[in-house]
Design an enzyme around this catalytic site. Sequence first.
Site, PDB file in Angstrom:
ATOM      1  N   ILE A 147       6.924  47.145  51.012  1.00 39.46           N
ATOM      2  CA  ILE A 147       7.778  47.832  50.037  1.00 39.46           C
ATOM      3  C   ILE A 147       8.735  48.812  50.690  1.00 39.46           C
ATOM      4  CG2 ILE A 147       6.077  47.541  48.211  1.00 39.46           C
ATOM      5  CD1 ILE A 147       5.269  50.434  48.543  1.00 39.46           C
ATOM      6  N   GLU A 148       8.490  49.163  51.948  1.00 40.98           N
ATOM      7  CA  GLU A 148       9.404  50.071  52.642  1.00 40.98           C
ATOM      8  C   GLU A 148      10.605  49.320  53.209  1.00 40.98           C
ATOM      9  OE1 GLU A 148       9.782  53.170  53.026  1.00 40.98           O
ATOM     10  OE2 GLU A 148       7.932  54.088  52.326  1.00 40.98           O
ATOM     11  N   SER A 149      10.354  48.199  53.864  1.00 42.61           N
ATOM     12  CA  SER A 149      11.426  47.560  54.628  1.00 42.61           C
ATOM     13  C   SER A 149      11.373  46.044  54.615  1.00 42.61           C
ATOM     14  CB  SER A 149      11.327  48.019  56.091  1.00 42.61           C
ATOM     15  OG  SER A 149      10.069  47.596  56.636  1.00 42.61           O
TER      16      SER A 149
END
Length: 544
Positions: free
Chosen positions: A144-146
């Site tokens: 979900i970050e990158s």
Amino acid sequence: MPLLKSYVLVVLCALFTQGVQAEETFVKSPALSDQVVPQPAPAAQPLQPAQDTAKPDSLPASPALGISAVLNSAPSIDLWERVRDGFALQEMDGPLVRAHEAWFAHRPDSLKRTVERSKRYMFHIVEAVEKRGMPTEIALLPFIESAYNPKALSPAHASGIWQFIPSTGKNYGLEQNWWYDGRRDVLAATDAALDYLKKLHDQFGSWELALAAYNCGENCVDRAIARNRAKGEATDYQNLRLPLETRQYVPKLIAIRNIISNPTAFGLALADIPNKPYFTTVTLNRHIDIKLAAKLAEIPLDEFVALNPAYNRPVVSATTPRSLLLPVDKVDEFNANLESNLRPLVSWQSYAAKRGEKLNGIAQRFGTSSSWLKANNHIPLKRNKMTANQLLLVPLRDGKKADITPEPTDIAVPAESEDTSTGKANYVVRKGDTVLSIAKRNHMQPRLLKALNGLKSNRLAVGRKLIIESRTAAKKKSVATRVARAKRPSTAKHKLYTVRRGDTLSSIAHRYKVATNDIQRWNNLGSHRNLMPGTKVKLVAGVD
């Protein structure tokens, strides 16, 4: 006997992927129902699927393979099974989790690409997470970050698979300079992210709050907890009033966890990830072109860059020893090819430009073009003059030794990006900054800085982006104010201005070319006084 082997393979798949409840596939298989199979010796009993009420004709027996033999011959689990075994976050249900599950489930191609990228890094991340005793959901956080893109860059200048902003990266030891950005280094950034998350967990006492703080900052969560405590309300993650993105952050991770737990329930299939290292490290003591390093390792350039995304330039500067990540099966090739290589390892050199030096002249000197220099040094297309000691990467001239020197100052996101059309600029808060120090550095009154940014206190979160007056605008304003004061008659009369919606002291002062503190003095306004629409404010007469 080919049919017997086929049957054993079917049993293996049934036992280890879907369990004994999938026996109906045997009945529906034309290969088993449409042929007459020779019967084995009478003493041997056929291996019957459990709960089979519609036995196919002439199922072959397997005297050599019993159930225990099938189980003992099973391959080791893949990495996903290891990840599932370590899940430990609290169960969470609700519309946000369901919405994110649906979002991912309706984008199987996107999920497939993310999983494919994660194959390079997942084993290392899982090892590091387990070593610290953390829930293995943490290893899924880059989903979900990158999306496991090591060159991902957010609008807030967060970078790498763990999305560190520059200041937090430096706080956790991630080197950032002209040659190298540790936020994109898979090994260094993973260690830093897990250290940071552990610190947040120790501070807040739960992984959910630690994850929330990782997203919006420690001060953000502290303030939310303090608000709830003051009202006698619960202070767990689900009861805090947090920014919209942060309220969705943990549910999004839980949605990914649920999909990884049981992808078939969402109509998805996960590609296997081998439960073994994908890469290993090679220590480098010499400068080397990235293209050449990929060639010596006998891997595509994009694969080399995906494993070594921290290098900002097309050459690895090894002024101090550097680590390269290479696929485990390519290390021997790299070492052998490097040892036998007789050509120069570097085709670049660094050049410190002088103030005002033109790109065209530099390009001619090094036998290239100004467009090439701009493309390889991230120089804006419209810029043609250099600042003092601006470091450039230029082609190495024939017969010259490569001069790869470190950049004298750290790379950073510009603290001030000026917009001359509005007279405003952006400033990213660094560790140790205060309202007073930022205001002083930018020739502003602290109260103006607070007014421009709606600050109700002097507390600043590291990484927060503030609006400031650009230096150009501040200088012009200072000159205009001095001129206005010099021309102002000592017996100046005042006129009234009616405050409109959206007005601030600074906007009124800017519009009427007066100082903010003068408006406050003429109207007995404190620095915290709100301007309500309809309020009458005295201004110097004679202005437009």
